[in-house]
Each structure stands twice: as C-alpha cells, then as structure tokens.
Scaffold this motif. Sequence first.
Motif, PDB file in Angstrom:
ATOM      1  N   LEU A 369      61.216  93.911 107.926  1.00 30.06           N
ATOM      2  CA  LEU A 369      61.728  95.259 107.703  1.00 30.06           C
ATOM      3  C   LEU A 369      61.229  95.732 106.339  1.00 30.06           C
ATOM      4  O   LEU A 369      61.310  95.004 105.347  1.00 30.06           O
ATOM      5  N   VAL A 370      60.682  96.957 106.320  1.00 31.94           N
ATOM      6  CA  VAL A 370      60.141  97.529 105.079  1.00 31.94           C
ATOM      7  C   VAL A 370      60.917  98.801 104.752  1.00 31.94           C
ATOM      8  O   VAL A 370      61.217  99.597 105.646  1.00 31.94           O
ATOM      9  N   MET A 371      61.250  98.973 103.476  1.00 27.63           N
ATOM     10  CA  MET A 371      61.926 100.199 103.039  1.00 27.63           C
ATOM     11  C   MET A 371      61.113 100.865 101.936  1.00 27.63           C
ATOM     12  O   MET A 371      60.606 100.191 101.037  1.00 27.63           O
ATOM     13  N   PHE A 372      60.969 102.202 102.039  1.00 31.14           N
ATOM     14  CA  PHE A 372      60.279 102.981 101.003  1.00 31.14           C
ATOM     15  C   PHE A 372      61.252 104.002 100.412  1.00 31.14           C
ATOM     16  O   PHE A 372      62.078 104.574 101.127  1.00 31.14           O
ATOM     17  N   ASP A 373      61.098 104.234  99.121  1.00 33.77           N
ATOM     18  CA  ASP A 373      61.921 105.238  98.433  1.00 33.77           C
ATOM     19  C   ASP A 373      60.989 106.075  97.554  1.00 33.77           C
ATOM     20  O   ASP A 373      60.192 105.532  96.783  1.00 33.77           O
ATOM     21  N   ALA A 464      61.677  92.590 103.649  1.00 34.05           N
ATOM     22  CA  ALA A 464      62.529  91.438 103.979  1.00 34.05           C
ATOM     23  C   ALA A 464      62.154  90.949 105.369  1.00 34.05           C
ATOM     24  O   ALA A 464      61.737  91.737 106.229  1.00 34.05           O
ATOM     25  N   GLU A 465      62.301  89.638 105.577  1.00 37.10           N
ATOM     26  CA  GLU A 465      61.912  89.035 106.855  1.00 37.10           C
ATOM     27  C   GLU A 465      63.131  88.441 107.554  1.00 37.10           C
ATOM     28  O   GLU A 465      63.959  87.780 106.926  1.00 37.10           O
ATOM     29  N   PHE A 466      63.217  88.690 108.855  1.00 34.92           N
ATOM     30  CA  PHE A 466      64.271  88.103 109.685  1.00 34.92           C
ATOM     31  C   PHE A 466      63.737  86.809 110.298  1.00 34.92           C
ATOM     32  O   PHE A 466      62.600  86.783 110.786  1.00 34.92           O
ATOM     33  N   ALA A 479      69.154  93.076 102.441  1.00 31.54           N
ATOM     34  CA  ALA A 479      68.076  92.359 101.750  1.00 31.54           C
ATOM     35  C   ALA A 479      66.926  93.297 101.398  1.00 31.54           C
ATOM     36  O   ALA A 479      66.399  93.273 100.274  1.00 31.54           O
ATOM     37  N   VAL A 480      66.513  94.145 102.349  1.00 32.03           N
ATOM     38  CA  VAL A 480      65.379  95.031 102.088  1.00 32.03           C
ATOM     39  C   VAL A 480      65.765  96.110 101.080  1.00 32.03           C
ATOM     40  O   VAL A 480      64.941  96.540 100.255  1.00 32.03           O
ATOM     41  N   ARG A 496      58.005  95.062  96.462  1.00 32.77           N
ATOM     42  CA  ARG A 496      58.608  93.757  96.194  1.00 32.77           C
ATOM     43  C   ARG A 496      59.133  93.149  97.489  1.00 32.77           C
ATOM     44  O   ARG A 496      59.664  93.855  98.350  1.00 32.77           O
ATOM     45  N   GLY A 497      59.004  91.816  97.587  1.00 30.45           N
ATOM     46  CA  GLY A 497      59.568  91.087  98.712  1.00 30.45           C
ATOM     47  C   GLY A 497      60.889  90.461  98.315  1.00 30.45           C
ATOM     48  O   GLY A 497      61.069  90.065  97.153  1.00 30.45           O
ATOM     49  N   PHE A 498      61.819  90.334  99.236  1.00 28.83           N
ATOM     50  CA  PHE A 498      63.159  89.854  98.917  1.00 28.83           C
ATOM     51  C   PHE A 498      63.149  88.440  98.359  1.00 28.83           C
ATOM     52  O   PHE A 498      63.866  88.137  97.413  1.00 28.83           O
ATOM     53  N   ASN A 499      62.324  87.564  98.884  1.00 29.85           N
ATOM     54  CA  ASN A 499      62.339  86.172  98.441  1.00 29.85           C
ATOM     55  C   ASN A 499      61.832  85.997  97.019  1.00 29.85           C
ATOM     56  O   ASN A 499      62.034  84.962  96.405  1.00 29.85           O
TER      57      ASN A 499
END
Length: 502
Positions: A369-373, A464-466, A479-480, A496-499
């Motif tokens: 899942l990717v989120m943009f702002d 973030a990855e499920f 997470a994302v 940025r990646g969550f991990n």
Amino acid sequence: MKGKFLKELEVITKISQRIQKQEELRDALQEMLIMAKDAYNIGNGIVLINEDGKLKTLAIVGYPEGVFDLTFDIKSGQGIIGFSAKKRKTIVVSDVAKNPHYILGIPDTKSEVAVPIIIKRKIIGVLNFESPEKNAFKKTDVKNAQALAAVIGFMILNFKTQKKLEKVVKRLEMLTKATTRLNNTVRLSNTLSAIVKVIKDYFEYKYFDIMLKDDKGDLVPIKTSKDFPINVIKNFKANINRGEGLTGTAAKLGEIVCVNDVAKDKRYIPAIKDIRSEIVIPIKVQGELIGVLDIEDPELNRFKRDDIKILSVLAIEIGIAIQNASLYEKTKELATTDELTGLANYRSFRDYLDREVKRAERYQKSFSLVMFDIDYFKQYNDQNGHDQGNVVLKRIGKILLYNNRSVDLPARFGGEEFVTILPETSKRGALAYAERIRKVVEKTKFKGESRQPNGRLTVSGGVAEFPKDGNTSAKIIKAVDTACYEAKDSGRNQIRGFNELH
C-alpha cells in the motif's frame, strides 16, 4: 342419382374429417390425395401452392419421384396448371396431345383436370389430376375435384389461421421472456449480453449487432456482436450526420430501414460477401437515438412484416434496458468514484483493500500500500485559490491513473492524500513505483508553483507491505500513514518505507 350424390358427399365428409386430425398441412394434403385417388379412381393427383406468383408442389400421389419438381408461373399461364390459375377457372383437357398448354410430365398421361384453389378472391394454389386414359374426367369427376379444391381451400385457411395464432402466441411468449431477462440485468455489459442471447435464442438470423452512438456522433459496434468477422467489428463506424450506409441512414432518419436485396440498394456498404438482406432498427430512449439494432442475413427477402413488428417492439425494450443499465452504472460510479479526480473514493478503496487482505490471506500472498501527500498544499491553495488547487488534484489523479497496472487501485484517500493498492507487489517494487510517481509530479509544471517553499509542487510518500507491516486493513493503513508522515517530517519530496522506521 340422389343416392350417388349422397355417397360422394359422404366421401368428401370423411376426407375432411380425416385430414383435420393432421397437424402438418403437407401431411393432411398428402392423405387427402391418397383418399381421393382410392375413392374416385381419378388418376394421379398433385396440390400446388402459390408462392409469390409461382406454383410449387406441396403434396403429390401417384407420380414417379422428381416428376413435379417444377414450378409453374401464374402470370404467363405456364402449363395447364398455370393456365388454370391465370384464368381462375377449372380446365378440363380430354386429350393433352392436342392442348397447346400441356407440358410433358409423364409419357402415359392422356387427360388432365386442373382446379384453381381460391380463397377470398385470391389464387392460393391448384389441385390437379392426370390420367393415362383419354376423356377420363367426366362431369362427376370434375365436380368431385372442385369439391376437394374447396375443402383444400378451407383447410389451408384454417392451417394458416392456426399457425398465425401459434406464431403470435410464440412471439408474445418470446417478448415476455425477453423483457423479463432484460429487466433482470442491471449491469450494462450483462444487459448487452442478455440482448444478444435473446435474439440468438428466438431468431435464426445469420448476423446481428447492436451499435451504440458515441460522443462523436458515430455508430460503434459493441463487443457482443454475433458471428460478425472480428475485422468488420473492429474497423466499422457509421457517421450519423452523413447517413453512412444503411445503419447511418436509419439513425439519421430515425426510422426502420429494411432492404430485402442489398445488391439493389446504393446505400448499402459491403462488408460481408454473403449478405442479401439487412434491416436496421433505431433504438431510442424518450425519443432520443442511442443506437441501432442491425441484422443481416444471406437470404433474400428475409424480413417479413411480422418480423419487423416483433423486432420493433424488441428495440423499444432494448432501449429501456440500456437506459436502466446506464443509470445503474452511473449511480454506481458516483457511489464509488471521487467526482473531482475520477479515482476510486475512500469507500471504494476500503472495500477493495478488505478484499485484497482476504485474498492475500487465503493464497498466502503479499501486497503493498502506497500513500502520497501533496507538500504544502494548504499554502498552495491560499496563494492560488481553491479552483487552481482542484486543478492540481485532478492532474495528480491523472498521473496516478496513467502510471499503474490494470490490477492496481489508485484512490483519493481524502483532502490532498492519495493511496494506491499494489496486489502481489513487494515493498521493494512498491518503493520503486512510489519514487517514479514522485519524480513525475516533481517534473510536472503547475501554475503558481514557484511560490512553494521548494520552488515547485511536490509530493511525499509512504510504503507499507502486507502482512509484514500490518496484518489487517486498519493496521496496514496506519503503517503507510506513519511512513508518509515520516517522509514529510524528514524534509518532504521523498518516499519512505515503514520498515525503515523500526
């Protein structure tokens, strides 16, 4: 004399009663000829039916096979049979060798009697008997033949009436089933498929197609066309304003165009070699044209008056069904689509995400899942106005739409935030996708972006990855969102990646 008349009347009555039990006209006539031959001993018999001015054999007894595969032209009075029909009277020939109208059928024929079958002043056929003896047909025989012709006339009339009623009932049943089937579908694709199935089930036309009007005023075939060659469907268009072809003509006039021999019609545009007949019926909704029903067939004079009536009613039902399906699709689209950007809305995103979580769990797959702002979007709105801010939202929506796979779902999360679900995609792949989007936005020119803190309009993103970063819909969203916040907090215009945070 009276006893003989009663006996003959009794024979006629028996013949009438027997043939009424037959369900098919040909079988009834065949049995009648056999009974007449046995009862009256009046030679070989044949019944011919008028089909468009030609007398064609329907039932025959006593003749060698293939002798009467001929047709007799009524207008020219061809043969004794055709001459009888033309003159509309009984013709008795005592010696066929001396009659100029006689056409040789079998060599041993010496005499002949032909009786026209007339119903409501129309010639519908001829009853004909032949004998190997000269002067074989006496007055009594002629009267018997005339009585039989009258019986045949009433019988044909009854059969036609019965068949017509059966046809009407069958067509009414077809319309009822068709209407029910069409009304039971709400998706446009299902509706169009149902329409094609209705026509396929109840008609035996070679080719048919529904063509819908597009925004440019062209008629465009749909994908559910029956048996039309792919290259014809793929390349065909008919301009309505110019009245191109029979389809364009029908659409322009708003009227049915029926051509029973396309070779004689200059408006016809050849597309398939074996076509002989074509009918085009406009499909309208509240008086407005939305398309046409186009049917083509290799048979000449394929479309009869009853066919046109039933197809006209069906076209009305098709129009209503398409309208209902289109309204459903539009309503559904409004319920699942963000009106401003054209992306999936939050509700649609959550439904898709929940389904993707279940699918990933079932098949032990992962997705990202990717989120943009949009960076400093409030400041951009304050400086350039909300209308220009909406332009930015639309353009970023298009960037997301044009840079994803068919299985991906880009959506507007809310405000200036966007998300994309990437099925069966690792975090590494999602980071590459997010970085690509970031660069495209960075290179895109936006009005008034020079007054932004970085001198241009940019986005920050999180990945973030499920199930690694969250094993439920709520957790993966959290997470994302956390990753996206970290990208903004670290200077913006980055991914940025969550991990990376843990």
